[in-house]
Design an enzyme around this catalytic site. Structure first.
Site, PDB file in Angstrom:
ATOM      1  N   ASP A 210       0.778  -1.116  -0.028  1.00 53.38           N
ATOM      2  CA  ASP A 210       0.038  -0.164  -0.053  1.00 53.38           C
ATOM      3  C   ASP A 210       1.021   1.272  -0.047  1.00 53.38           C
ATOM      4  OD1 ASP A 210      -1.813   1.945   0.469  1.00 53.38           O
ATOM      5  OD2 ASP A 210      -2.203   1.412   2.586  1.00 53.38           O
TER       6      ASP A 210
ATOM      7  N   GLU B 297      -7.192   0.695  -3.998  1.00 53.07           N
ATOM      8  CA  GLU B 297      -7.091   0.524  -2.499  1.00 53.07           C
ATOM      9  C   GLU B 297      -8.499   0.000  -1.816  1.00 53.07           C
ATOM     10  OE1 GLU B 297      -5.726   4.268  -1.543  1.00 53.07           O
ATOM     11  OE2 GLU B 297      -3.805   3.819  -2.518  1.00 53.07           O
TER      12      GLU B 297
ATOM     13  N   ASP C  83     -12.704   5.219   2.463  1.00 48.47           N
ATOM     14  CA  ASP C  83     -11.329   5.259   2.581  1.00 48.47           C
ATOM     15  C   ASP C  83     -10.698   6.418   2.423  1.00 48.47           C
ATOM     16  OD1 ASP C  83      -8.710   4.813   2.448  1.00 48.47           O
ATOM     17  OD2 ASP C  83      -8.631   3.488   0.708  1.00 48.47           O
TER      18      ASP C  83
END
Ligand code: AMP
Length: 537
Positions: free
Chosen positions: A12, A176, A198
């Site tokens: 990430d 993501e 998110d």
């Protein structure tokens, strides 16, 4: 020498922090700790006094002493044009110098040298590779990297390039929120419609997924790559500057080191206010007033922070509504809300979402680690009890510029991936046909993100008025390929995406070249582009 293992990393690559994960020999996804022992690595790059790049916590420590040479938040800049409005906005805010790279893309100045943003990201990825190899005692080559769902094609390509520069084979780029949903739902036999909210350091994404066992299908997505925790820090830093000016009579705005220290203090206070109702912010010797050291000392309440940032949070909720509305999804049909990204630890966000959706978000997902975990699961799908299938969608429309300055959409948002569309173009005149490709959702072309220009060589005399098939193809990871075919002759790939300059500058160089009669048809278009634009492709 230990036997090499073929671990595939999930990374990430965050705006504020990055995180790496792998699936261990027992099939369990695990986070890899950085050399400092932390589960995340600050996504910060700086340069030491010998001109060597430094990454992570040591770079973050440099921010205070050398803010002009410390690059943070670069994920917002990667893959963007220097001239784009969003980059220009950052030029005024960031303490480091943002400049134009050779192809017109945004780049940064660090230690007197220009670095493109893929290079900056590759330094972060190199650091992750190195500490992960140390931790797992094996060489690591393969990786799945996550990007915000709301990234354009250029941004995805730039991240892929960064991975390759760092010495990885980039097996896949994945969104993501999608990665987060996989980590949340794997092997749980869920049959749910899930909204992933998110909010990280720099970007906001919202995705709605249908989860049926290990089948993950994104049905809608949206977001803003310029909205995140950094913006809340900027608001609080502004408040501190105003307060200092009111009480001490000095404006700190032009003092770069003072601002860098205030920004860090503001972020810390913001995080503390997620647990406490009040916190004291103390920055000793922030400046000099009448040749005496002056400190900044201020009590900040959660209430003040909330007042300063509530409109930003409301903006995220409006985006959620927009995404639901455009896809015809009812709020009441959402079974679960999953919070991802460090900024969602802010209690106001939890409260606002609960009120907005009349549903409490799901607890028990680690907001900073879940994306990397999802990426490593996707890299190692054999750990699933049943095969993992993933269907994602295009988040931002792709289209072409029309003569009237309007944007003609070729692939709409929420188109399931992979996708392709062909449309016909007529080439009447004996000149090169140029098609400017953009990504965005604004009606006016210039407000969208320019991806590049495709050029088709002039038709032969007997082919004037020929029609060509222009084909847009999006891979499952949302990477664009455009090709052109002459349906009469069957000739493929007549075109090339020749530049990432602005269309205006490209056209100027083309015109100059044509005036100088330097275009020789026989050498082919590739050679032409190389000669005029000095590009090696
Ligand atoms: P991420 O990109 O997921 O690493 O999130 C980073 C952002 O989360 C940064 O803006 C942090 O300041 C913010 N953040 C981390 N922890 C907290 C917390 N406890 N409360 C509020 N914001 C936080």
């Amino acid at each position: 020498m230990p036997k090499p293992k073929n671990y595939i990393l999930g990374i990430d690559l965050g705006t504020t922090n990055s995180c790496a994960s792998y699936v261990d020999d027992h099939g369990i996804p695990r986070i890899i700790r950085s050399s400092n022992g932390t589960t995340t690595l600050p996504s910060v790059v700086s340069i030491d006094k010998n001109g060597r790049p430094i990454v992570g916590q040591p770079a973050l420590d440099h921010m205070i002493t050398n803010p002009s040479d410390t690059i943070y938040g670069s994920k917002r800049l990667i893959g963007r044009k220097f001239r784009s409005l969003l980059v220009q906005e950052m030029v005024g805010i960031m303490p480091y110098n943002i400049v134009s790279g050779t192809g017109g893309e945004a780049a940064v100045l660090m230690g007197g040298q220009i670095f493109d943003l893929s290079e900056i990201a590759s330094l972060i990825l190199c650091e992750i590779k190195e500490y992960s190899e140390g931790a797992l005692e094996t060489e690591l080559e393969n990786v799945v990297i996550t990007v915000p769902a709301y990234y354009t094609d250029s941004q995805r390509q730039a991240v892929k390039r960064a991975g390759e520069m760092a010495g990885f084979n980039v097996n896949r780029i994945v969104n993501e929120p999608t990665a987060a949903a996989i980590a949340y739902g794997l092997n749980k036999n869920y049959k749910q419609r899930v909204l992933v909210y998110d909010l990280g350091g720099g970007t906001f994404d919202v995705s709605v997924l249908e989860i049926r066992d290990n089948d993950f299908k994104v049905i809608a997505t949206g977001g803003d790559t310029f909205l995140g925790g950094i913006d809340i820090d900027i608001r609080l830093t502004g408040h501190l500057i105003e307060n200092f000016k009111d009480h001490m009579g000095k404006d700190l705005v032009k003092e770069k080191i003072a601002i860098a220290r205030l920004r860090l203090a503001a972020e810390q206070a913001k995080c503390q206010l997620s647990i406490m109702k009040t916190t004291e912010l103390f920055v000793p010797f922030i400046t000099e007033i009448n040749q005496k050291a002056a400190d900044l000392k201020l009590m900040i309440t959660r209430d003040t922070l909330e007042k300063l940032s509530v409109d930003l949070i409301e903006r995220t909720l409006s985006m959620c509504d927009e995404v639901l509305e455009t896809s015809g999804i009812k709020k009441s049909s959402i079974d679960e809300i999953v919070l991802v990204g460090g900024q969602t630890r802010m209690p106001l966000i939890y409260d606002k979402i609960t009120k907005h959706f009349r549903k409490k978000p799901k607890k028990g997902v680690h907001p900073e680690e879940v994306v990397a975990l999802g990426a490593s699961i996707l890299a190692n799908p054999t750990i699933a009890v049943s095969p993992v299938t993933l269907k994602d969608v295009l988040s931002i429309p792709i289209g072409i510029a029309m003569n009237n300055g309007k944007f003609r959409i070729i692939l709409r948002e929420n188109t399931p991936l992979p996708a392709s569309r062909t449309f016909k173009l007529t080439q009447n005149r004996a000149e090169t046909l140029m098609v400017d490709v953009y990504q965005g959702n604004r009606e006016r072309i210039m407000e969208n993100e320019y991806l590049g220009t495709f050029c088709f060589p002039p038709p032969e005399e007997d082919e004037k008025g020929r029609s060509l098939d222009m084909r847009f193809e999006l891979s499952k990871e949302c990477i664009l390929r455009v090709s052109m075919r002459n349906p009469h002759t069957g000739e493929q790939d007549l075109s090339e995406m020749i530049t990432l300059q602005t269309p205006h500058s490209l056209k100027r160089s083309m015109e100059e070249a044509l005036q100088n009669s330097k275009m020789e048809k026989s050498t082919g278009f590739r050679a032409f582009a190389q000669r005029i634009l000095g590009m090696e492709r």
